[in-house]
Design an enzyme around this catalytic site. Structure first.
Site: not given
Length: 713
Positions: A256, A284
């Site tokens: 993330d 991400e």
């Protein structure tokens, strides 16, 4: 194995019949569930664990944290790992061709219910961690997690976990009692909170305004307690935590917020993973509509992980969902990204996820979603389907895009599109590894070809749902013959007749039509399709996948260094496992030669590290610059560019942790090694080195460090 679509000879028909009577073939090593480095042959299904299936109501939270009706989408709704196990075992996931699941971050999250603007919020999403070494009890126990891994692997499904080492949970410097004060726990032991942070576990630089990359890295995302990765306790803890999950048998990691953590630290994190138990890892890094970022490309090419392909997703949404671009824009995206990303086959493609409004909305023509899904499943990269897309779930931004899945119907057209196309990634290497070439195009129609060796897939898409298209002059690499639509007319596609030289007969592509034609054949010349991981130290294992390697060991080359014998630990026709030779750190081309001496294609951009890695913050004081100048770092190891200004680290930062004329950067360097380094100023092609002798520094064997020097005039 998918049968060859060519229907021209009795021999082909007899062979197909014989194959069908033999039953499922043993999976080739490159397509096996045990291949943790290569997901090019897989289809990922992203599951928001709490919103999928409640298999064990006994582990649901109690009190205000839980809403069994899922009316307040910011509360827990009951989904858990047992629910996922149930859907694996009943065939829902395997039925749509899913071979990998990406689940919510499994770690223990805070238990507090936080009231924002009069609405109660919980950590149902998994992104408010408190202990990275424990499980979220609302999802299940360690035993439940192990059962999930076992159930998935038994059905040839890999398991990817979300992992968010950027932060812990919401905190307020002014209110220590807010939520859980962002506290970090180490297997139950309190390491410290955001206030009274005597151990410097967190950054305390305020919230980011996203104005610069530096601002986004060293300031908090919203009110989330931002972890200080330059702290040895934090560094060691996070690396130990991921080792724990690797030991539990995970097959992949989705990182993330990679744009918001120090790039050097992340590279050291990936070196840890790759030197321990390498698995496919992707990060991400959000990109907006029409955003193309050189920093994004560089990160994907040098960090040791790939990325979620937001560039792909945004363009697909423009072309198929919003009608704000056309097929020429789609083609341009495919060609541009193929140039910018060194490992295009590892970028994870998608059409929506938990941070975007869902692709479908209630008033939309469902065919748009079905075509976007077909395009994603047959395009380059690793396709990921967001849970519920196959059920035409709608919803705007967070939390409306995270509703409970409404049904598990296996008869929707979208489900059937995946069911028919997903298996091609394992049966036809053109889909998994192939090049992409446009074969016919106008504003509404794109016909593109994927090719690997003589394996071919041709995909035709007409996004105009009102007007058919007459296709003339189409030339493909398909051998002469008749080809059935793999979709079986599900999206109004047609069969195709190909003559000599690959020329297709004139045909009409229906309004809103999509067709897939394919041909598979043996690859006899050694051809590399995938290498993973793409970064590791000498002695570490690397997996090379492709076709035509033969059954007898040959030679693997890292640059000009040949690897033979026992250092090649496995050699099969579709997969080779090899130990990295004792070469100097740097970037190498990889190729193989089979036992007959026939060489393969070259797979480039493989980085051999100089050894185990640690993250070090380099700081230089009093480095004044002219307008347009920036400061960089170079040194005596490949991680610092081996003194090459073109490969120097930077530009360095000078706004948050330190301020101009002090510059700094977090860099991964070989652990325990004595390094010489200098800073330099660059403006265009003009390079100005600092004077004096080289700075010298011995990196720690573990943890992190900071080296602070003055600019030498």
């Amino acid at each position: 194995m998918k049968k060859i679509s060519k229907l021209t000879t009795a021999l082909a028909l007899s062979l197909s019949l014989a194959l069908s009577l033999l039953g499922p073939a043993h999976a080739a090593p490159d397509t096996s569930v045990s291949n943790k480095q290569n997901f090019s042959t897989d289809v990922i299904y992203q599951i928001f664990t709490d919103r999928f299936s409640d298999g064990n109501p006994a582990n649901n939270p109690t009190g205000p944290a839980f809403d069994g009706t899922c009316t307040n989408l910011r509360l827990y709704c009951g989904g858990d790992w047992q629910g996922i196990i149930n859907k694996i075992n009943d065939g829902y996931l395997t039925g749509m061709g899913v071979t990998a699941i990406w689940i919510s971050q499994p770690v223990e999250n805070i238990y507090s219910v936080i009231n924002y603007s009069g609405v109660n919020n919980t950590a149902y999403h998994g992104y408010w961690a408190r202990d990275f070494k424990k499980t979220n009890p609302a999802y299940g126990t360690i035993a439940d997690f192990q059962n999930l891994i076992a159930a998935a692997h038994a059905k040839n499904i890999k398991v990817i976990i979300d992992f968010a080492p950027n932060h812990t949970s919401p905190a307020s410097l002014d209110q220590p009692s807010f939520a859980e004060n962002g506290k970090l726990y180490n297997n139950g032991r309190d390491e410290g909170g955001y206030t009274n942070d005597t151990h410097n576990l967190f950054h305390h630089n305020g919230g980011t305004d996203f104005s610069t990359t530096e601002n986004g890295i060293y300031k908090n995302l919203y009110d989330l307690a931002d972890l200080n990765h330059n702290n040895s306790t934090v560094d060691t803890y996070l690396k130990d935590a991921i080792k724990m999950w690797l030991d539990l048998g995970i097959d992949g990691i989705r990182m993330d917020a990679v744009k918001h953590m120090p790039f050097g630290w992340q590279k050291s994190f990936m070196a840890t993973v790759n030197n321990y138990k390498p698995v496919f890892t992707f990060g991400e890094w959000f990109l907006g509509v029409n955003e193309v970022s050189a920093e994004n490309h560089k990160f994907a090419n040098v960090s040791g992980m790939s990325l979620l392909d937001f560039r792909f997703a945004q363009k697909v949404r423009q072309v198929f969902k919003d009608n704000t671009d056309n097929m020429y824009g789609l083609k341009s995206m495919l060609e541009g990204s193929a140039t910018d990303y060194a490992q295009m086959e590892d970028q994870v493609t998608f059409i929506d996820n938990h941070d975007m409004e869902r692709f479908h909305n209630n008033s939309a023509n469902r065919r748009k979603l079905e075509q976007a899904l077909a395009f994603t499943l047959t395009s380059r990269g690793v396709p990921a389907i967001y849970y519920g897309t196959e059920q035409y779930m709608s919803g705007g931004n967070d939390p409306d895009n995270r509703a409970r899945i409404p049904s598990f119907s296996t008869t929707t057209t979208a489900y059937q599109v995946s069911k028919k196309l997903a298996p091609l990634r394992k049966s036809n290497p053109a889909i998994a590894y192939g090049t992409t070439q446009e074969r016919w195009i106008n504003n509404d129609v794109l016909i593109y070809e994927r090719k690997f060796g003589n394996n071919v897939a041709v995909i035709a898409v007409n996004r105009n749902v009102n007007t058919s298209a007459s296709i003339t002059g189409l030339v493909t690499s398909l051998p002469a013959g008749s080809y059935t639509d793999v979709l079986g007319g599900l999206l109004n596609g047609n069969n195709l007749t190909v003559g000599s030289g690959g020329s297709a007969s004139i045909f009409t592509l229906a309004a809103g039509g999509t067709a897939v034609w394919q041909y598979t054949t043996a690859v006899t010349a050694p051809t590399i399709g995938h290498v993973g991981p793409m970064m590791a130290k000498p002695g570490a294992a690397v997996t090379i996948d492709g076709r035509g390697f033969g059954a007898t060991k040959g030679t693997v080359y890292f640059g000009t260094t040949a690897v033979t014998g026992a250092n090649i630990t496995a050699w099969e026709d579709t997969q080779i496992k090899v130990k990295i030779p004792a070469v100097a750190g740097g970037v190498y081309n990889i190729k193989i030669a089979n036992s007959a001496g026939t060489s393969s294609n070259v797979h480039d951009n493989f980085e051999v590290l100089s050894g185990d890695q640690v993250s070090v913050r380099f700081v230089v004081n009093n480095a004044t610059t002219a307008l347009g100048q920036n400061v960089y770092l170079a040194g005596s190891v490949s991680e610092l560019g081996n003194w090459d200004p073109a490969k120097a680290i930077g530009p360095l930062y000078n706004q948050v942790i330190y301020q101009y004329p002090t510059w700094y950067y977090d860099v991964t360097v070989p652990a325990g090694k004595t390094i010489e380094f200098k800073f330099l100023k660059k403006q265009g092609s003009t390079v100005t080195w600092e004077g004096g002798s080289n700075h010298t520094f011995t990196a720690p064997t573990s943890g992190t460090a900071t080296i602070n020097v003055n600019w030498q005039p």
